[in-house]
Design a protein around this motif. Structure first.
Motif, PDB file in Angstrom:
ATOM      1  N   LYS A 166       5.014  -0.410   8.301  1.00 49.43           N
ATOM      2  CA  LYS A 166       3.978   0.218   7.485  1.00 49.43           C
ATOM      3  C   LYS A 166       2.635  -0.061   8.135  1.00 49.43           C
ATOM      4  CE  LYS A 166       2.903   2.657   3.824  1.00 49.43           C
ATOM      5  NZ  LYS A 166       3.379   4.053   3.703  1.00 49.43           N
TER       6      LYS A 166
ATOM      7  N   GLU B 114      -8.172  10.941   4.663  1.00 50.23           N
ATOM      8  CA  GLU B 114      -7.427  10.855   3.410  1.00 50.23           C
ATOM      9  C   GLU B 114      -6.203  11.767   3.432  1.00 50.23           C
ATOM     10  OE1 GLU B 114      -6.289   9.521  -0.229  1.00 50.23           O
ATOM     11  OE2 GLU B 114      -7.891   8.732   1.085  1.00 50.23           O
TER      12      GLU B 114
ATOM     13  N   ARG C 229      -3.416   9.935   5.059  1.00 56.04           N
ATOM     14  CA  ARG C 229      -2.903   8.884   4.175  1.00 56.04           C
ATOM     15  C   ARG C 229      -1.934   9.477   3.157  1.00 56.04           C
ATOM     16  NH1 ARG C 229      -6.451   4.182   4.174  1.00 56.04           N
ATOM     17  NH2 ARG C 229      -8.246   4.569   5.522  1.00 56.04           N
ATOM     18  N   LYS C 230      -2.284  10.643   2.606  1.00 58.29           N
ATOM     19  CA  LYS C 230      -1.416  11.283   1.631  1.00 58.29           C
ATOM     20  C   LYS C 230      -0.124  11.773   2.285  1.00 58.29           C
ATOM     21  CE  LYS C 230      -5.039  12.787  -1.582  1.00 58.29           C
ATOM     22  NZ  LYS C 230      -5.732  13.958  -2.211  1.00 58.29           N
TER      23      LYS C 230
ATOM     24  N   THR D 188       1.507  10.578   4.734  1.00 61.47           N
ATOM     25  CA  THR D 188       2.427   9.497   5.114  1.00 61.47           C
ATOM     26  C   THR D 188       2.598   8.437   4.024  1.00 61.47           C
ATOM     27  OG1 THR D 188       0.603   8.283   6.173  1.00 61.47           O
ATOM     28  CG2 THR D 188       1.866   9.803   7.563  1.00 61.47           C
ATOM     29  N   SER D 189       2.107   8.695   2.832  1.00 61.55           N
ATOM     30  CA  SER D 189       2.097   7.654   1.793  1.00 61.55           C
ATOM     31  C   SER D 189       3.497   7.192   1.402  1.00 61.55           C
ATOM     32  CB  SER D 189       1.356   8.159   0.550  1.00 61.55           C
ATOM     33  OG  SER D 189       2.014   9.302   0.002  1.00 61.55           O
ATOM     34  N   GLN D 190       4.486   8.057   1.532  1.00 67.52           N
ATOM     35  CA  GLN D 190       5.852   7.703   1.155  1.00 67.52           C
ATOM     36  C   GLN D 190       6.711   7.350   2.376  1.00 67.52           C
ATOM     37  OE1 GLN D 190       6.559   7.457  -2.130  1.00 67.52           O
ATOM     38  NE2 GLN D 190       4.400   8.052  -2.413  1.00 67.52           N
TER      39      GLN D 190
ATOM     40  N   GLN E 244       7.239   5.084   6.288  1.00 68.89           N
ATOM     41  CA  GLN E 244       6.924   4.057   7.274  1.00 68.89           C
ATOM     42  C   GLN E 244       7.002   4.698   8.657  1.00 68.89           C
ATOM     43  OE1 GLN E 244      10.002   1.156   5.851  1.00 68.89           O
ATOM     44  NE2 GLN E 244       8.306  -0.300   5.971  1.00 68.89           N
TER      45      GLN E 244
ATOM     46  N   SER F 143      10.153   5.642   3.030  1.00 70.41           N
ATOM     47  CA  SER F 143      10.269   4.261   2.568  1.00 70.41           C
ATOM     48  C   SER F 143      11.405   4.174   1.554  1.00 70.41           C
ATOM     49  CB  SER F 143       8.964   3.794   1.927  1.00 70.41           C
ATOM     50  OG  SER F 143       7.898   3.902   2.846  1.00 70.41           O
TER      51      SER F 143
END
Length: 439
Positions: free
Chosen positions: A313, A322, A325-326, A328-330, A332, A438
């Motif tokens: 992570k 941003e 980030r959104k 790849t938020s779920q 690794q 993840s």
């Protein structure tokens, strides 16, 4: 009998070369010559692991009378086996391979065009059968542990090692002269530093102390408050690591993710070269062991970065948009990037092997192809739409290649020319990252 006046100097030189090479050729079952970065610790560990697996016997390691040379011995069905590792610099390894003295050339830089052409009548060093990436290393920039300077750009680093910046006060540090430590001219580590840092703009200052050994260089930097030097990542020892930036990209320290993905500006590949199908069976077996999961575990144990994918992570800094980030938020990130040959249309030799590593990772971790997400990136383009198209095409090409090895219908997208890891024009910017959901 040779008759006076009948032999040309060329004939005499050929005879002398044959005489000088022949004893070494038959002195050991296998010889590995070249890089000190590889030969100091990693190559002996790999040879030991290979011999233990092959013979199930004890392996003895001893230093020869020559500095930076080790002899590994064991027995196989009561027959003695001897493998020599001679670590005198990457260029010496090429000469030993070309002359027939060595069967494996250990190199901490890619083969040069002149070297490839010289051996082309015998073997093509650019093929998958001859060029073997055995590990990833980060060229570590080292300073004294108490030095308050934490980061430096590639440009500043070039100015420091060329002597244009000669006091730490010029970099926000104490009023203390800078002392330079560098590897010697035979070293692939030096070749990498010269190419990536000095380039055609800078020349190493004559005051720099030169070393054949990475470890000794690092130890001397660690004891000199004014010192700065460079070594392989496995030789940091008691020195302090600097974070390095390229262009407008953020400064990165070498670690498992930044080095394995080759995002770190001074990442480099460590190679073993062989003569393809002409290589003896024992050399091919050692290469196969080195590239196996057992061999790559020894790579990690030695202090270098294994090519076996690991899910990490990432810690994002303020420069990450941003939207990314959104996206790849779920997920690794796997510690592998797919990169392309110089023409940027074909996956390079390492990438071709990485396809199989990703496939094996999914099997071992009991994951599905639809758990993956490929994100393509492009170098800076004049038009955003063109960059987006290039990045998507890169990701699509990796998707198709994964499908060819049994990993079908992987999700993919492109992120254009945003989030560069190098300066404008850097080949490292054109990449495909691999992300996994993840758990």
């Amino acid at each position: 009998m040779f008759q006076s006046g009948k032999s040309t100097p060329y004939h005499w030189l050929s005879l002398l070369a044959l005489i000088s090479v022949s004893p070494a050729t038959f002195a050991h079952d296998l010889e590995i010559h070249g890089s000190n970065t590889i030969g100091a610790t990693l190559a002996p560990m790999l040879v030991t692991g290979y011999l233990e697996q092959k013979t199930a016997g004890a392996v003895q390691l001893q230093q020869t009378d020559a500095a930076n040379e080790h002899l590994l011995t064991t027995t196989d069905r009561d027959n003695p086996v001897q493998i020599l590792v001679a670590a005198h610099g990457s260029s010496t390894g090429f000469r030993a391979l070309a002359s027939g003295q060595a069967q494996i050339w250990a190199s901490s830089r890619p083969a040069r065009t002149t070297e490839i052409e010289q051996l082309r009548p015998t073997a093509d060093l650019t093929t998958l059968e001859s060029e073997h990436v055995i590990a990833i290393d980060g060229l570590a920039i080292l300073v004294h542990p108490d030095n308050p300077v934490n980061a430096m750009s590639l440009e500043t680093l070039g100015r420091v090692f060329s002597g244009q910046i000669n006091n730490w006060a010029q970099l926000g540090g104490p009023n203390r002269p800078i002392t330079l430590y560098a590897r010697d001219d035979r070293s692939g580590t030096w070749d990498t530093f010269k190419s990536l840092v000095l380039g055609k703009t800078y020349t190493l200052d004559n005051s720099a102390a030169r070393y054949e050994s990475n470890d000794q260089l690092s130890d001397d930097v660690a004891s000199d408050p004014g010192g700065i030097g460079f070594s392989g990542l496995a030789s940091v020892r008691n020195s302090k690591l600097l974070a390095i930036s390229d262009g407008n990209a953020p400064a990165l320290k070498p670690d498992q993710l930044t080095v394995a993905s080759e995002d770190y500006p001074l990442s480099r590949r460590l190679f073993m070269y062989t003569l393809g199908q002409r290589a003896p069976v024992q050399a091919r077996e050692l290469i196969d062991f080195t590239l196996s999961s057992s061999g790559q575990a020894l790579v990690a144990q030695s202090g270098f970065v294994s090519q076996a994918p690991v899910a990490v992570k990432p810690q994002f800094d303020s420069s990450v948009p941003e939207s990314f980030r959104k996206l790849t938020s779920q997920y690794q990130r796997l510690t592998v990037n797919f990169r392309f040959t110089e023409g940027r249309t074909k996956l390079d030799n390492k990438a071709r092997r990485d396809l199989l590593r990703v496939r094996d990772y999914l099997s071992q971790e009991q994951r599905r192809p639809d758990d993956l997400l490929l994100i393509g990136f492009a170098d800076t383009q004049a038009h955003e739409l063109r960059a987006q198209m290039i990045s998507e095409l890169r990701a699509l090409s990796v998707r198709k290649a994964l499908g060819a090895v049994g990993v079908a219908q992987v999700a993919y997208t492109g992120y254009g020319h945003y989030m560069p890891v190098g300066g404008r024009g850097s080949q490292r910017n054109g990449r495909v990252e691999v992300w996994i959901k993840s758990r």
